[in-house]
Design a protein around this motif. Structure first.
Motif, PDB file in Angstrom:
ATOM      1  N   TRP A 226       0.832  -1.208   0.000  1.00 49.47           N
ATOM      2  CA  TRP A 226       0.000   0.000   0.000  1.00 49.47           C
ATOM      3  C   TRP A 226       0.865   1.256   0.000  1.00 49.47           C
ATOM      4  O   TRP A 226       0.557   2.245  -0.679  1.00 49.47           O
ATOM      5  CB  TRP A 226      -0.917   0.011   1.230  1.00 49.47           C
TER       6      TRP A 226
ATOM      7  N   ALA B  92       2.201   1.801  -3.391  1.00 46.09           N
ATOM      8  CA  ALA B  92       1.097   2.205  -4.260  1.00 46.09           C
ATOM      9  C   ALA B  92       0.776   3.681  -4.076  1.00 46.09           C
ATOM     10  O   ALA B  92       0.568   4.424  -5.039  1.00 46.09           O
ATOM     11  CB  ALA B  92      -0.138   1.350  -3.984  1.00 46.09           C
TER      12      ALA B  92
ATOM     13  N   PHE C  66       4.220   1.668  -8.576  1.00 44.05           N
ATOM     14  CA  PHE C  66       3.374   0.481  -8.799  1.00 44.05           C
ATOM     15  C   PHE C  66       4.191  -0.754  -9.143  1.00 44.05           C
ATOM     16  O   PHE C  66       3.779  -1.877  -8.855  1.00 44.05           O
ATOM     17  CB  PHE C  66       2.376   0.771  -9.924  1.00 44.05           C
TER      18      PHE C  66
ATOM     19  N   ILE D 190       4.941  -3.151  -6.221  1.00 47.89           N
ATOM     20  CA  ILE D 190       3.871  -3.801  -5.463  1.00 47.89           C
ATOM     21  C   ILE D 190       4.015  -5.317  -5.480  1.00 47.89           C
ATOM     22  O   ILE D 190       3.885  -5.985  -4.447  1.00 47.89           O
ATOM     23  CB  ILE D 190       2.498  -3.374  -6.027  1.00 47.89           C
TER      24      ILE D 190
ATOM     25  N   LEU E 245      -5.265  -4.125  -4.290  1.00 45.11           N
ATOM     26  CA  LEU E 245      -3.978  -3.498  -4.601  1.00 45.11           C
ATOM     27  C   LEU E 245      -3.649  -3.591  -6.089  1.00 45.11           C
ATOM     28  O   LEU E 245      -3.165  -2.622  -6.700  1.00 45.11           O
ATOM     29  CB  LEU E 245      -2.873  -4.164  -3.783  1.00 45.11           C
ATOM     30  N   ARG E 246      -3.912  -4.756  -6.686  1.00 46.48           N
ATOM     31  CA  ARG E 246      -3.627  -4.892  -8.119  1.00 46.48           C
ATOM     32  C   ARG E 246      -4.571  -4.021  -8.948  1.00 46.48           C
ATOM     33  O   ARG E 246      -4.183  -3.477  -9.987  1.00 46.48           O
ATOM     34  CB  ARG E 246      -3.724  -6.369  -8.517  1.00 46.48           C
TER      35      ARG E 246
ATOM     36  N   ALA F 148      -3.193  -0.452  -8.857  1.00 50.18           N
ATOM     37  CA  ALA F 148      -2.108  -0.225  -9.807  1.00 50.18           C
ATOM     38  C   ALA F 148      -2.606  -0.225 -11.247  1.00 50.18           C
ATOM     39  O   ALA F 148      -2.182   0.595 -12.060  1.00 50.18           O
ATOM     40  CB  ALA F 148      -1.025  -1.289  -9.623  1.00 50.18           C
TER      41      ALA F 148
ATOM     42  N   SER G 126       7.081   5.170 -11.587  1.00 48.73           N
ATOM     43  CA  SER G 126       6.645   3.914 -12.183  1.00 48.73           C
ATOM     44  C   SER G 126       6.593   4.142 -13.691  1.00 48.73           C
ATOM     45  O   SER G 126       5.601   4.643 -14.227  1.00 48.73           O
ATOM     46  CB  SER G 126       5.266   3.514 -11.654  1.00 48.73           C
TER      47      SER G 126
END
Length: 855
Positions: free
Chosen positions: A370, A373, A378, A381, A435-436, A439, A622
């Motif tokens: 997190w 993120a 990203f 992660i 979380l995915r 991102a 990222s």
């Protein structure tokens, strides 16, 4: 000085400052309270202004004007003493203090105590004779002052030569003199002690601290060393750390003995050591008892945890290198910090932990994922989600354990795991999806984010509203990026409601911001403003201003659109300040872009480029993120505005966008920028072709705000091809839609090419009042770095024809003959022209018209 000042009409008002006083409202509230010690009824109106809710609170300048006016009428003299001004770093506070000093009435003086010069115009104050400065040479004790201190105050009875030697070797530094005096108390041969001095301040300081400590009883020495690890201390904390029960009495003794103890409150509850004294105590502790420090830090961490000071507890656990305790405390604390938009603090804690400690704890992995993120990294992660997957696999847990697929048998739950472990495993699968999804929406895959978010919501337990709020937040923004306006709005409204109810302020405010962004896309600026103000009120009610960065940024950009650039600057600057404290990448990214647009509006090109470069650095945390392409498009727009056609051409060649691409909302901004680039590069037909494809998509999706921009660009494309009729046909609906919402910059940022079109619209009677205001704003824009006066009301086409004849030698009848109108009509037009130009003579009208670019 105060004690010796016996003038009956002098009232001293003392304010001790700390770092928490950098908030302007808090600072001036305390200043007024200090002044009221000298004059009870001063500043009541200013106090009421500062206590008003944020949206209604007037600017600080208004508050200060009221305060200064009241001070000017006070009987006698007020002397405001501001102590430790070096702890004030907020530019807004210093700007206001400078304003106060510039306008000081004769009845008010300001005295500063500071370790560094304030960022004020000191040279100007010196030139005016308005400042008295006491610096190092002034504050250094003279031999006579040193003698008074050492012999009268400390009662050492030193000979004049010994006083002089001590004053010389300490260079009159009062701390050195004080420590020397403490170490000499009770000595039979003080002169021999003085003669043994040599070396620089640091050597003397080390030596004196050692002497001071050795002169203290053993229990006091132990107390000083043990408590040196504390940045602040109170008696119960000291008891817990030292194992004593008499810390309150010892603290009182240390304060009476002047042993470098500083009280932090009036109640004598919290203290700290003088910073240098604390540093040296810690050095001695580390040297004399190297194993003692970690034990003390651990005990401090436990006390802080028991009393709810979680951030202090984490800090001491890390200093103790008790990573198990630190991990547990971070897990308890991290989410509450993210909930108030503080990303950087928990991230720094977790980065201090050994990686094997993190990888062995799935919940800690979730927390660190997190954190990365939230700062926009990203790509980092997955390295924290993969250990979780390995942990779940080793425990025999798979999604089918909790959510059996259709037409498949339910897998038996592993008997080796208890209920708590099963709940943790279920939640880990859900958090990984969220979380995915988080991102994916920034990596150009909103549909993937939607699929992951919907799966997380479907799997979510009913008893975890905090988790539901996070999933709704991610899903709502993903729908917005995918161009699903209705789904985005309904999901975001659910997210707003849930996150507000559970107190997750960061997600609540982000959702309000994105919903307001949707309103801007829909051309509903008034509704967007209402959302921003609602969110700022929420922050005010919660007394957590650090949350408000993104709302200030959004509101500031709205004021920029309405051409109130001062209000825009205040909000954007405050938003960026808060965003930089918290570290959330989205807040920072949008803040720097907003400030770049503002700097562009006022012609500060270097500052605008610097802000866009800052945004680019954030986006590149990222590299695969769509934010990189977004910032590149903004850079291209800045290049277009500045006329850097080489940079614009490079962007067109490298952006990967083409006029014939398949269109979607995610690429709409980039394609609009491409159309702008075509116009700048002299390719209006290509621009027109692309815009003709973009308009139906925006219109059908209800993005009226975006459609306004598209139609303006269409008008410019037709204009560049010499087609005035189609140009006006494109511009008219844009004007009619924009007027009720107060759009300004969207039009006037187009610059000179739009002037002729707006004038033509005025002659056709299209939104005449609105067009007049736009022309006035446009014609007031800077030219060659100088502000040009505004045209109150646009001239009609016939008036422009008459105006063009004024510089000639034609008389009124001759002008009438040339224009095939009556002399009376010419005189009427001339009178109207004079009124609109705010002049009274022909030559003044000509001069004014040239200033406005009308001639």
């Amino acid at each position: 000085w105060i004690a010796d000042s016996t003038a009956a009409d002098w009232q001293f008002c003392w304010l001790s400052l700390d770092q928490g006083d950098n908030d302007p409202a808090r600072f001036w509230t305390y200043v007024i309270a200090a002044l009221q010690h000298g004059q009870a009824d001063i500043g009541q109106d200013a106090q009421a202004m500062l206590q008003a809710p944020l949206p209604q609170r007037p600017p600080i300048e208004t508050v200060l004007t009221s305060l200064i006016n009241e001070a000017a009428t006070c009987p006698g003299t007020l002397i405001l003493v501001l102590d430790d001004v070096h702890l004030i770093t907020a530019p807004e506070v210093h700007d206001a203090l400078t304003l106060l000093v510039d306008r000081l009435p004769p009845s008010l003086y300001v005295v500063l105590s500071s370790r560094a010069d304030p960022p004020w115009p000191l040279a100007r104050l010196r030139a005016r004779g308005a400042i008295v400065e006491l610096r190092t040479e002034d504050l250094r004790f003279t031999p006579a002052e040193a003698a008074t201190f050492l012999n009268d105050v400390m009662r050492l009875g030193l000979a004049a030569g010994d006083v002089a030697a001590l004053e010389d070797r300490t260079e009159g530094w009062i701390v050195g003199l004080q420590m020397a005096a403490l170490s000499m108390q009770g000595r039979d041969d003080a002169a021999a002690f003085v003669r043994s001095f040599s070396g620089d301040h640091r050597f003397i300081l080390d030596y004196l601290v050692e002497e001071v400590l050795e002169r203290q009883p053993g229990d006091i020495q132990g107390f000083l060393l043990d408590t040196s690890i504390l940045e602040r201390m109170t008696a119960p904390l000291c008891d817990a750390v030292t194992g004593r029960e008499d810390s309150r009495a010892i603290l009182a003794h240390l304060e009476r003995a002047n042993l470098f103890l500083v009280a932090l409150d009036d109640e004598r509850c919290w203290y700290r050591y003088h910073h240098l004294f604390a540093d040296l105590l810690r050095s001695r502790l580390e040297w004399s008892q190297p194993d003692r420090g970690p034990v003390l830090h651990r005990q401090a961490a436990e006390w802080y945890e028991q009393h709810g000071f979680m951030e202090d507890a984490v800090r001491h656990a890390l200093q103790a290198q008790d990573f198990g305790l630190a991990s547990r405390l971070i897990t308890r604390t991290a989410f509450s910090l993210w909930a108030r938009s503080d990303v950087l603090q928990p991230l720094s804690w977790m980065q201090a932990l050994p990686r094997d400690q993190i990888y062995s704890q799935p919940v800690l992995c979730i927390n660190l994922a997190w954190a990365f993120a939230n700062i926009g990294q990203f790509d980092a992660i997955e390295q924290f989600l993969q250990p979780i997957e390995r942990y779940l696999q080793a425990a025999g847990l798979s999604p089918e354990v909790f959510w059996p697929a259709d037409r498949r048998e339910h897998h038996a739950q592993p008997t080796a795991l208890d209920e708590r472990q099963l709940i943790e495993g279920r939640d880990l699968f859900i958090w990984m999806d969220v979380l995915r999804a988080f991102a994916a929406r920034f990596q150009g895959s909103p549909n993937d984010a939607i699929a992951l978010g919907e799966r997380a919501l479907a799997r979510m337990p009913a008893d975890n509203p905090r988790m539901r709020g996070q999933a709704l937040f991610v899903l709502g923004h993903a729908h917005l990026l995918a161009g699903h306006a209705e789904l985005a709005e309904s999901t975001m409204r659910d997210a707003i409601q849930v996150n507000r109810a559970v107190g997750v302020g960061s997600a609540y405010l982000s959702m309000v911001y994105y919903l307001a962004e949707l309103r801007v896309l829909q051309g509903r600026l008034g509704q967007a403003e209402a959302l921003y103000r609602e969110a700022l009120q929420f922050v005010a009610d919660q007394e957590r201003p650090s949350l408000a960065g993104i709302e200030h940024i959004g509101l500031g950009d709205l004021w920029r659109e309405r051409n109130d650039l001062d209000a825009a600057a205040r909000h954007i600057q405050e938003g960026l300040r808060l965003a930089e404290q918290g570290g959330d990448f989205a807040f920072l990214l949008n803040g720097y872009i907003a400030r770049a647009r503002l700097e562009q509006a006022v012609g500060h090109w270097a500052e605008a480029r610097a802000d866009i470069q800052q945004a680019d650095q954030i986006a590149r945390r990222s590299p695969a993120s769509r934010n990189v392409a977004l910032v590149a498009a903004w850079q291209a727009r800045l290049g277009i505005a500045q006329g850097d056609l080489a940079a614009v051409a490079r962007w067109v060649d490298t952006c990967g966008l083409h006029a014939g691409d398949a269109l979607d909302f995610l690429s709409e901004f980039g394609h609009l920028t491409l159309a702008r680039a075509f116009l700048a590069l002299g390719r209006p037909a290509e621009a027109g072709h692309l815009l003709a494809r973009l308009l139906p998509a925006a219109e059908s999706a209800g993005r009226a705000g975006r459609a306004i921009e598209i139609r303006i660009l269409q008008a410019r494309a037709w204009q560049a091809q010499g087609q005035a009729g189609p140009a006006l046909a494109a511009l008219e609906p844009a004007l009619l839609r924009a007027e009720p919402e107060g759009y300004v910059r969207t039009f006037i940022d187009e610059g000179a090419p739009l002037v002729a079109l707006l004038r033509l619209a005025a002659t056709r009677g299209i939104a005449p009042g609105y067009v007049g205001r736009l022309l006035a704003a446009l014609e007031a824009e800077t030219r060659d770095g100088e502000q040009r006066p505004a045209l109150v009301e646009p001239l009609s086409e016939r008036e422009l024809e008459v105006l063009r004849l004024l510089p000639t030698s034609l008389s009124t009848p001759e002008m009438a003959h040339t224009l095939v109108i009556s002399t009376y009509t010419v005189r009427s037009h001339v009178k109207s022209i004079y009124g609109k130009l705010n002049v009274h003579r022909r030559m003044d009208a000509i001069s004014r018209a040239k200033e406005l670019g009308l001639l």
